[in-house]
Enzyme design. Structure first.
Site, PDB file in Angstrom:
ATOM      1  N   THR A 128       0.908  -1.147   0.000  1.00 42.00           N
ATOM      2  CA  THR A 128       0.000   0.000   0.000  1.00 42.00           C
ATOM      3  C   THR A 128       0.938   1.185   0.000  1.00 42.00           C
ATOM      4  O   THR A 128       2.141   1.020   0.186  1.00 42.00           O
ATOM      5  CB  THR A 128      -0.901  -0.065   1.274  1.00 42.00           C
ATOM      6  OG1 THR A 128      -1.705  -1.235   1.201  1.00 42.00           O
ATOM      7  CG2 THR A 128      -1.775   1.151   1.447  1.00 42.00           C
ATOM      8  N   SER A 185      -7.793  -0.722   6.572  1.00 39.44           N
ATOM      9  CA  SER A 185      -7.061  -0.127   7.700  1.00 39.44           C
ATOM     10  C   SER A 185      -6.442   1.216   7.310  1.00 39.44           C
ATOM     11  O   SER A 185      -5.832   1.881   8.150  1.00 39.44           O
ATOM     12  CB  SER A 185      -5.943  -1.066   8.163  1.00 39.44           C
ATOM     13  OG  SER A 185      -6.488  -2.265   8.637  1.00 39.44           O
TER      14      SER A 185
HETATM   15  N1  GLY Z   1      -5.605  -3.459   1.713  1.00 40.34           N
HETATM   16  C1  GLY Z   1      -5.185  -2.979   2.944  1.00 40.34           C
HETATM   17  C2  GLY Z   1      -6.196  -2.101   3.602  1.00 40.34           C
HETATM   18  O1  GLY Z   1      -6.983  -1.481   2.934  1.00 40.34           O
HETATM   19  O2  GLY Z   1      -6.245  -2.035   4.800  1.00 40.34           O
END
Ligand code: GLY
Length: 560
Positions: free
Chosen positions: A370, A442
């Protein structure tokens, strides 16, 4: 008394001097950007220097990260963009989170025995939600920016056409997802060389992605969610076992939401609201902490308190949180004073066993899957954005002829209530799969405001994002600089497994043995984690500082 008067005198002298300096100087803020990749930071700075605002720069950074950090985010993914619109003194959250396809169903990742099929929600197009990034790019440009997409997307198109250089981090990520990338002809051709992880300095060119970006410049989001690109996306997804339809793409909409706001000991904390779980967990943790003098505690007592607070917030995450448009999240109750009192009531000097609460499992990942960037422009507009395609290189699948690498964000749903996902997070009914629903996240892009300073921050890191933002927030409250915030040592507790995970060396032997005596179990991780990007502006001088996490390869720039 005399000392007190002298101190007040010098304070007033200094204060008047600061005010004078501001009045005499340029009224503008010092523009700054911190992002996870130097090319993305440079692309944003170029836009600010061309007269674009923070929102134009956010488009350039978003699109460039999509090209040069394909393992972290992309046009085939989603995210949350927290905006501060200075002239209206307004905060807005753009929810560009992926949605489950309309053909999705609750048990789609279970086998006949009702067990989760390994890898089904992680690899290939069946694991992909309907992406939101392009819709957000258009909204930013039309509603908030000043420049045309031909300008703000130019750097991304250039990097897609001319290529970017492989570094060690790329090699690690591609090596980790090699099997998945090999299963997609277009992904293997794009991200591997001769079906192998490319060497350092090899060039990754993405001509199909450049063409798709050019279509978006000419047609806006329509060029992605309708027409030729949409047809190619759906045909390729379906050919390889996915369930997308043209209607899924046509129906996708960005949602503007009110961010979550709490005040912690005089500091305003603003963050993304659900479907960001940080939107409830962070206010809950800060509310609990506001009942204590954490600043005065020794290291072991401080760590103990933080862990107990984390444990309780992650328990509630598993039980209550999901897409607010599908489930009734009792947000007001969860962050109320009465509920906070109930949560802190059983925080004792010894650890509360999580088994007395409710199960979650192993946390995972270093958090490179991310990405985040933080921006301020000269007018004081701000963007804090965390973007994702979930696992490194998402689903590993590029839809043929589009250059679009699809996410595997469907894994963020609870495929089976009680069963952990790739981050070890367990969910309940609130986060079960439903057609058109957004999966819980998250990602927690945030703003912090004290009387004197404003911070823009966020980080990748899966389930650990929330605790990283918490630790940095407390650090900022105590006066930390941007550099101190990104360097800060990290530890994490997510309710179950009932363990404190910490970066190498962050908890010393003495504190560790005190924590063990209080009933905690600790595990030192093999490596550090997170990739935080912070910009701080001083409200009086309007000077900015910016820092990029030394654990990553990002870049922070302040325009002087
Ligand atoms: N894919 C990680 C999140 O959105 O928390």
């Amino acid at each position: 008394m005399i000392t007190h008067l002298l101190r007040s005198f010098f304070f007033l002298l200094f204060f008047s001097y600061s005010l004078q300096a501001v009045e005499q100087g340029n009224a503008g803020f010092q523009p700054a950007i911190a992002s996870a990749h130097p090319l993305a930071t440079d692309a944003g700075i170029e836009i600010l220097q061309k007269g674009g605002n923070a929102f134009d720069a956010a488009i350039a950074v978003t699109a460039t990260l999509a090209v040069v950090e394909p393992y972290s985010s992309g046009l085939g993914g989603g995210g949350f963009w927290l905006l501060h619109i200075a002239d209206r003194d307004r905060n807005v959250m753009l929810d560009g989170r992926e949605r489950a396809p309309l053909n999705a169903s609750r048990d789609m990742y279970l086998d006949e025995q009702g067990n989760v099929k390994p890898g089904a929600s992680i690899d290939g197009p069946l694991s992909a939600g309907i992406p939101g990034v392009v819709a957000v790019i258009e909204k930013l440009a039309k509603q908030y920016g000043k420049l045309p997409l031909s300008v703000s997307l130019a750097a991304a198109i250039r990097h897609a056409n001319e290529g970017f250089r492989v570094d060690e981090h790329y090699r690690r990520m591609a090596g980790f997802r090699l099997q998945s990338l090999l299963s997609s002809e277009d992904a293997a051709r794009t991200f591997l060389h001769d079906n192998k992880v490319p060497e350092v300095d090899a060039l990754i060119v993405q001509p199909d992605l450049a063409k798709t970006l050019e279509i978006i410049v000419r047609q806006g989001a329509k060029g992605f969610y309708r027409g030729e690109v949409a047809q190619k996306l759906v045909a390729s997804v379906q050919k390889h076992g996915g369930i997308w339809s043209l209607k899924d793409l046509e129906d996708y909409e960005v949602i503007e939401r009110a961010p979550m706001v709490v005040v912690y000991k005089g500091m305003k904390f603003v963050t993304a609201s659900p479907p960001s779980s940080g939107g409830i967990a962070l206010p809950q943790m800060l509310n609990m902490l506001s009942r204590y003098n954490i600043e005065e505690k020794g290291a072991a007592a401080r760590t103990h308190l933080l862990v107990e607070v984390m444990r309780r917030a992650y328990r509630d995450r598993a039980e209550f949180l999901g897409d607010p448009d599908f489930v009734d999240i009792p947000a007001d109750r969860l962050i109320s004073s009465v509920y906070t009192s109930m949560l802190v009531k059983d925080i004792k000097r010894s650890a509360t066993p999580s088994s007395s609460l409710k199960p979650v499992a192993e946390p995972a990942g270093k958090g490179s899957d991310t990405t985040h960037f933080s921006i301020i422009d000269k007018d004081g507009n701000r963007v804090s954005a965390t973007l994702s395609i979930n696992y490194p290189f998402g689903s590993g699948f590029i839809a043929e002829g589009t250059g679009i690498l699809l996410n595997d964000e469907m894994d963020d749903f609870s495929a089976k209530p009680g069963e952990p996902n790739v981050y070890g997070l367990v969910g309940a009914e609130a986060n079960a799969i439903e057609p058109g629903k957004r999966m819980l996240s998250s990602m927690s892009p945030s703003f912090l405001e004290t009387a004197n300073r404003t911070a823009i921050l966020g980080t990748p890191g899966g389930s650990r994002i929330i605790t990283m933002v918490l630790l940095a927030t407390l650090d900022f409250h105590q006066g930390a600089s941007a550099e101190q915030m990104v360097k800060l040592g990290r530890f994490h507790h997510q309710y179950l497994p009932d363990k404190i995970f910490y970066e190498p060396g962050v908890i010393g032997e003495k504190v560790k043995s005190e924590l063990i005596k209080s009933g905690h179990t600790l595990e030192q991780l093999e490596s550090d984690y997170g990739n935080m990007q912070v910009v701080i502006v001083d409200k009086k001088s309007k000077k900015s500082e910016a820092a990029s996490d030394p654990r990553g390869g990002g870049k922070a720039t302040v325009i002087h």
